[in-house]
Scaffold this motif. Sequence first.
Motif, short mmCIF file in Angstrom:
data_model
loop_
_atom_site.label_atom_id
_atom_site.label_comp_id
_atom_site.label_asym_id
_atom_site.label_seq_id
_atom_site.Cartn_x
_atom_site.Cartn_y
_atom_site.Cartn_z
N GLY A 1 31.47 23.60 8.05
CA GLY A 1 30.94 23.86 9.38
C GLY A 1 30.92 22.67 10.31
O GLY A 1 30.10 22.61 11.23
N VAL A 2 31.82 21.70 10.07
CA VAL A 2 31.89 20.53 10.95
C VAL A 2 32.72 20.90 12.18
O VAL A 2 33.88 21.28 12.06
CB VAL A 2 32.54 19.33 10.23
CG1 VAL A 2 32.62 18.13 11.17
CG2 VAL A 2 31.74 18.98 8.98
N ALA B 1 17.20 5.27 11.56
CA ALA B 1 17.97 4.53 10.56
C ALA B 1 17.88 5.14 9.16
O ALA B 1 18.91 5.33 8.50
CB ALA B 1 17.54 3.07 10.54
N PRO B 2 16.67 5.49 8.66
CA PRO B 2 16.61 6.09 7.32
C PRO B 2 17.27 7.46 7.24
O PRO B 2 17.52 7.95 6.13
CB PRO B 2 15.10 6.20 7.05
CG PRO B 2 14.46 5.25 8.00
CD PRO B 2 15.32 5.28 9.21
N ASN B 3 17.53 8.08 8.37
CA ASN B 3 18.11 9.42 8.38
C ASN B 3 19.58 9.39 8.81
O ASN B 3 20.13 10.41 9.22
CB ASN B 3 17.31 10.31 9.34
CG ASN B 3 17.49 11.79 9.05
OD1 ASN B 3 17.67 12.18 7.89
ND2 ASN B 3 17.47 12.61 10.08
N THR B 4 20.20 8.21 8.72
CA THR B 4 21.60 8.04 9.10
C THR B 4 22.42 7.61 7.91
O THR B 4 22.03 6.70 7.17
CB THR B 4 21.74 6.98 10.22
OG1 THR B 4 20.96 7.39 11.35
CG2 THR B 4 23.19 6.84 10.64
N GLY C 1 21.97 12.89 1.66
CA GLY C 1 22.60 11.62 1.31
C GLY C 1 21.97 10.40 1.94
O GLY C 1 22.42 9.28 1.70
N THR C 2 20.92 10.59 2.72
CA THR C 2 20.26 9.46 3.37
C THR C 2 19.01 9.06 2.61
O THR C 2 18.52 9.78 1.74
CB THR C 2 19.87 9.80 4.82
OG1 THR C 2 18.92 10.87 4.81
CG2 THR C 2 21.09 10.23 5.63
N GLU C 3 18.47 7.90 2.99
CA GLU C 3 17.21 7.44 2.41
C GLU C 3 16.10 8.45 2.66
O GLU C 3 15.25 8.69 1.79
CB GLU C 3 16.84 6.08 3.01
CG GLU C 3 15.51 5.53 2.55
CD GLU C 3 15.10 4.27 3.30
OE1 GLU C 3 13.91 3.95 3.31
OE2 GLU C 3 15.99 3.63 3.90
N ALA C 4 16.10 9.05 3.86
CA ALA C 4 15.06 10.02 4.20
C ALA C 4 15.11 11.22 3.28
O ALA C 4 14.09 11.76 2.88
CB ALA C 4 15.23 10.46 5.66
N ALA C 5 16.32 11.66 2.91
CA ALA C 5 16.46 12.83 2.04
C ALA C 5 16.02 12.53 0.61
O ALA C 5 15.62 13.44 -0.13
CB ALA C 5 17.91 13.30 2.05
N ALA D 1 26.21 18.91 8.21
CA ALA D 1 27.54 19.37 7.84
C ALA D 1 28.47 18.20 7.57
O ALA D 1 29.23 18.19 6.59
CB ALA D 1 28.11 20.25 8.95
N ALA D 2 28.42 17.18 8.42
CA ALA D 2 29.27 16.02 8.25
C ALA D 2 28.93 15.28 6.96
O ALA D 2 29.82 14.76 6.26
CB ALA D 2 29.13 15.08 9.45
N SER D 3 27.63 15.23 6.63
CA SER D 3 27.22 14.55 5.40
C SER D 3 27.74 15.28 4.16
O SER D 3 28.18 14.66 3.20
CB SER D 3 25.69 14.45 5.36
OG SER D 3 25.28 13.78 4.19
N ARG D 4 27.68 16.61 4.19
CA ARG D 4 28.19 17.39 3.05
C ARG D 4 29.70 17.27 2.92
O ARG D 4 30.24 17.25 1.81
CB ARG D 4 27.80 18.86 3.21
CG ARG D 4 26.30 19.15 3.08
CD ARG D 4 26.05 20.64 2.97
NE ARG D 4 26.47 21.33 4.18
CZ ARG D 4 25.67 21.58 5.22
NH1 ARG D 4 24.41 21.19 5.19
NH2 ARG D 4 26.12 22.23 6.28
N ALA D 5 30.38 17.16 4.05
CA ALA D 5 31.85 17.10 4.02
C ALA D 5 32.36 15.70 3.70
O ALA D 5 33.49 15.55 3.23
CB ALA D 5 32.41 17.56 5.36
N ARG D 6 31.55 14.67 3.94
CA ARG D 6 32.03 13.29 3.84
C ARG D 6 32.64 12.95 2.49
O ARG D 6 33.73 12.34 2.44
CB ARG D 6 30.89 12.32 4.18
CG ARG D 6 31.33 10.86 4.30
CD ARG D 6 30.23 9.98 4.86
NE ARG D 6 30.04 10.24 6.28
CZ ARG D 6 29.00 10.87 6.80
NH1 ARG D 6 28.05 11.34 6.00
NH2 ARG D 6 28.89 11.06 8.09
N PRO D 7 32.02 13.29 1.34
CA PRO D 7 32.65 12.93 0.06
C PRO D 7 34.03 13.56 -0.12
O PRO D 7 34.94 12.93 -0.65
CB PRO D 7 31.66 13.46 -0.99
CG PRO D 7 30.37 13.57 -0.27
CD PRO D 7 30.71 13.94 1.14
#
Length: 263
Positions: A102-103, A191-194, A255-259, A63-69
Amino acid sequence: MSLLDPFSRALAAVLAATHDGLSALGLPADSALTWLLCIGAVVVLVRTALLPFTVHGVRQAHAASRARPHLREIADRYRGRTDADSVRQMIAERRAVSAEHGVSRLGCLPLLVQLPVWLTLYHLISDVARGSAVGAMGPALVASLGAASLLGVSLAGTGYLGGGPAHLAVVLGLALTAAALSYATQKFFVAPNTVLDGMPEAVATAHRLMPTLSAVGLVVAGGVVPVALLGYWVLSSTWTLAQSAVVMRWFPTPGTEAARRPA
């Protein structure tokens, strides 16, 4: 009486009950294998009970990743505007975006709930290994754990030096194993998922240093804690690595390397 006493006694009861059960199945009561299986059972029970908080944390990260931009866009739009009306409007817009995605404003609550459990488990294993009775872990069971030895090294033993080459090999081996598991977890799965984009440089640097710092910390601590606690760290770190691998593989943070990695 400590606020953690109820947790400590509950976990001590699990440790004692598991030991009784394994002994009834024919495993030697004073065997290191028996006690490490008991510690493993406590790790599995605690980590399974905490899975709902882990799931909540993963959802909040998404949720935080989607809201960040959107939050970054609001911050850029209101940059330099310090009048009361602008501040109130910016706060209202940030809240609206957080609610839309949903944050939760209590995003750190799952971690705060888990901390007493981690502290209790750490102190329980440490206290029992040092000879202190805790709840159902009475003097007889404490003595049994103290009598258990791994390759000739007592589970209650501490320190790298003073016990000969075998003692050094066992203690250093456990400490290095726990450190390697922690390093691998942080470096290759956390780290790759952050998401680090937009974070202050100090925070980003801390994240990049975390694998090394966690590994070094475990090696240093390995010289002052009981061998039984090192066994707990190895078992707990194994669970953490597997759990982090599952999250990164099937539930990567957007938005992460893992994604961005191919499925």
